[in-house]
Design an enzyme around this catalytic site. Structure first.
Site, PDB file in Angstrom:
ATOM      1  N   THR A 444     -31.550  17.729  10.381  1.00 53.06           N
ATOM      2  CA  THR A 444     -32.913  17.627   9.318  1.00 53.06           C
ATOM      3  C   THR A 444     -33.827  19.045  10.173  1.00 53.06           C
ATOM      4  O   THR A 444     -34.027  18.844  10.987  1.00 53.06           O
ATOM      5  CB  THR A 444     -33.184  15.508   9.910  1.00 53.06           C
ATOM      6  OG1 THR A 444     -33.935  15.631   9.216  1.00 53.06           O
ATOM      7  CG2 THR A 444     -33.169  15.453  10.808  1.00 53.06           C
ATOM      8  N   HIS A 496     -25.791   8.033  24.264  1.00 56.17           N
ATOM      9  CA  HIS A 496     -25.075   7.951  25.173  1.00 56.17           C
ATOM     10  C   HIS A 496     -23.857   7.463  25.307  1.00 56.17           C
ATOM     11  O   HIS A 496     -23.508   7.833  26.764  1.00 56.17           O
ATOM     12  CB  HIS A 496     -26.544   8.372  26.135  1.00 56.17           C
ATOM     13  CG  HIS A 496     -26.621   8.413  27.526  1.00 56.17           C
ATOM     14  ND1 HIS A 496     -25.402   9.221  27.868  1.00 56.17           N
ATOM     15  CD2 HIS A 496     -27.542   8.327  28.524  1.00 56.17           C
ATOM     16  CE1 HIS A 496     -25.448   9.830  29.058  1.00 56.17           C
ATOM     17  NE2 HIS A 496     -26.712   9.592  29.614  1.00 56.17           N
TER      18      HIS A 496
END
Length: 525
Positions: A444, A496
């Site tokens: 993006t 994560h």
């Protein structure tokens, strides 16, 4: 003979489904491969097509939870039903000759003909789409429509679709603009048969009667359709940006609709000079103060906006998202681009932008760190051996993310061509569902809007997203000397749960190395 239809196996990890919506009713005659109902699992929505032609007998009702292999319905197959269907569809009397003058076609003649009512239903537009919103009708109730003529626009949470007429006849609208209709729901009805000529004859005679007034405007008003003065979604956005009212624009589209080209050619009317006003009174000052306070207005959220909001909140709640940052000296890429951009465009027909460099750098880094290019499926990690790069694009109706397929095999020119093609279709709301699904990693670019730094949200089910930002000249130290260089901040948001800090930082450092030494991209080192 009755055929039992059972819940099919829809995936290794799926053991049961829920009956969401029946598109048919008990006792209805169904055709082979016609969609009977929708089944929902914990991952997606599936359509159940008929396995044969016959009479439907429903076993499981809406909301029932069924295991894989359970009987959901049965279809009674036999010659009696087929014969009844043929008899119902056959005309009872011979059709009226086409040569009958319009003036002689009246209610009595129309009543003697045979009519058939066709229900226009919401088509299946994708596995994950369960409902659509009626955006605008190009026709109104009572209008005569032609076969395959676009009668309305439907909005889903991913794209906009045009709905063509399934037959020629007289339209009767069931779902008004703004209505949310489930897949298979009835949008309108089209009456096919002898009633259509009545409407046509009335429409034909109207200009003849008005012609006696000697005004040429009568024929114009007769030709004007229901869509006259209504802008398309793309045209509405352009008019809003220009501050031009749709009432001041003449539409050249079907039925007088305002097209994108009409909006681009429109200009704001000149302000009319007003006479000098008298000194303001206390009452007028009070009114002005009330106006200055402003007001509020409410607009219904579009399906796309509601879905984007729901998914972004889900990603924040369901992932262990972190963001790591780095900075890139863009001088090498800018020097290379400035040196060859004219020859590049002359040879390939497309401009050389920064997106192709970032996409190539990301593809190289994804091969070295495959967990960044993976996704979580239950208790398993799915690794992708290809790079389908999603590019975030700001479209008139909201943020969309088209996909560049197999970007690792494309050249810089190939990537730039795909970016231009997909971005153009996004701005015109013409992206298909296939072009917006299946990406493995997202890029993006908030820098085009002036963003200096941000923490982009992961595009689920992907596990990482790279955020680009604006390029700003900053003082940096190079070889012990303070110099001014064009610097861009990069942000990598990652999940994560499967990407460790070492991998995320190393991935971003690898992208930085490739961009600061673009020769590595050409030499694949």
């Amino acid at each position: 003979m009755a055929i039992d239809m059972k819940v099919p196996a829809v995936g290794e990890s799926i053991t049961e489904v829920t009956v969401a919506t029946w598109n048919k009713k008990e006792g209805d005659h169904v055709k082979l491969d016609e969609v009977l109902c929708e089944l929902e699992s914990d991952k997606a929505t599936f359509e159940l097509p008929a396995e044969a032609e016959g009479i439907l007998h429903i076993v499981a009702k809406e909301g029932d939870v069924l295991p894989i292999g359970a009987v959901i319905c049965s279809i009674e197959v036999g010659g009696v039903q087929a014969e009844v269907k043929v008899a119902d569809s056959a005309p009872a009397v011979a059709p009226a000759p086409a040569a009958v003058p319009a003036a002689e076609v009246g209610p009595v003649a129309a009543a003697s003909g045979v009519t058939q009512v066709i229900e226009v239903k919401v088509p299946a537009v994708g596995e994950s789409i369960s409902e659509v919103t009626v955006s605008v009708w190009n026709k109104k109730s009572g209008d005569v429509v032609k076969l395959d003529e676009v009668i309305c626009e439907l909005e889903s949470d991913k794209a906009t679709f045009e709905l063509p007429a399934e037959a020629a006849g007289v339209l009767e609208i069931v779902a008004e603009p703004g209505a949310v209709v489930a897949i298979g729901g009835i949008l309108a009805k089209i009456t096919v048969g002898a009633s259509a000529p009545v409407v046509v004859s009335d429409a034909v005679s109207a200009p003849v009667i008005a012609a006696g007034s000697g005004s040429g405007s009568a024929s114009v008003s007769a030709d004007a359709g229901y869509a006259a003065g209504h802008p398309s979604p793309a045209a509405a956005k352009i008019l809003d940006e220009k501050g031009v009212s749709a009432a001041d624009v003449a539409g050249t589209g079907v039925g007088g609709r305002i097209t994108k080209e009409d909006a681009m050619a429109a200009s704001k009317p000149a302000a009319v000079s007003a006479p000098v006003a008298a000194a303001p009174t206390a009452a007028s000052l009070g009114a002005s103060a009330a106006v200055a306070q402003g007001g509020t207005r409410r607009e219904k959220m579009s399906s796309l906006r509601k879905t984007v909001a729901r998914r972004l909140v889900a990603v924040k709640n369901e992932t262990a998202m972190l963001t790591t940052f780095n900075e890139v000296d863009m001088k090498p890429v800018m020097d290379l681009r400035g040196k060859y951009k004219d020859k590049f465009k002359e040879k390939h027909g497309v401009g050389l932008g920064f997106m192709s460099f970032f996409t190539k750098a990301v593809c190289v880094a994804l091969k070295e760190f495959p967990s960044v290019n993976a996704k979580i499926d239950g208790e398993e990690i799915v690794y992708h051996d290809y790079c389908d790069i999603s590019i975030a694009v700001s479209a008139p109706k909201g943020l969309v993310v088209p996909v560049i397929r197999s970007a690792e095999h494309l050249s810089l020119a190939g990537i730039e061509s795909e970016v231009v093609r997909l971005a153009g279709k996004a701005r015109e709301n013409k992206l298909s569902l296939e072009e917006m699904s299946g990406g493995t990693f997202t890029i993006t670019n908030g820098g085009v809007f002036g963003s200096m730094l941000s923490t982009p949200i992961i595009n689920a089910p992907q596990v990482a997203i790279l955020g680009m930002h604006n390029i700003v000249e900053r003082a940096v130290v190079v070889d012990g000397q303070v110099v001014v260089r064009p610097i861009m901040y990069l942000a990598l948001s990652y999940d994560h749960r499967i990407i460790d800090g070492r991998e995320s930082v190393s991935f971003l450092v690898r992208v930085k190395q490739l961009l600061e030494d673009p020769a590595r991209l050409l030499l694949d080192i």
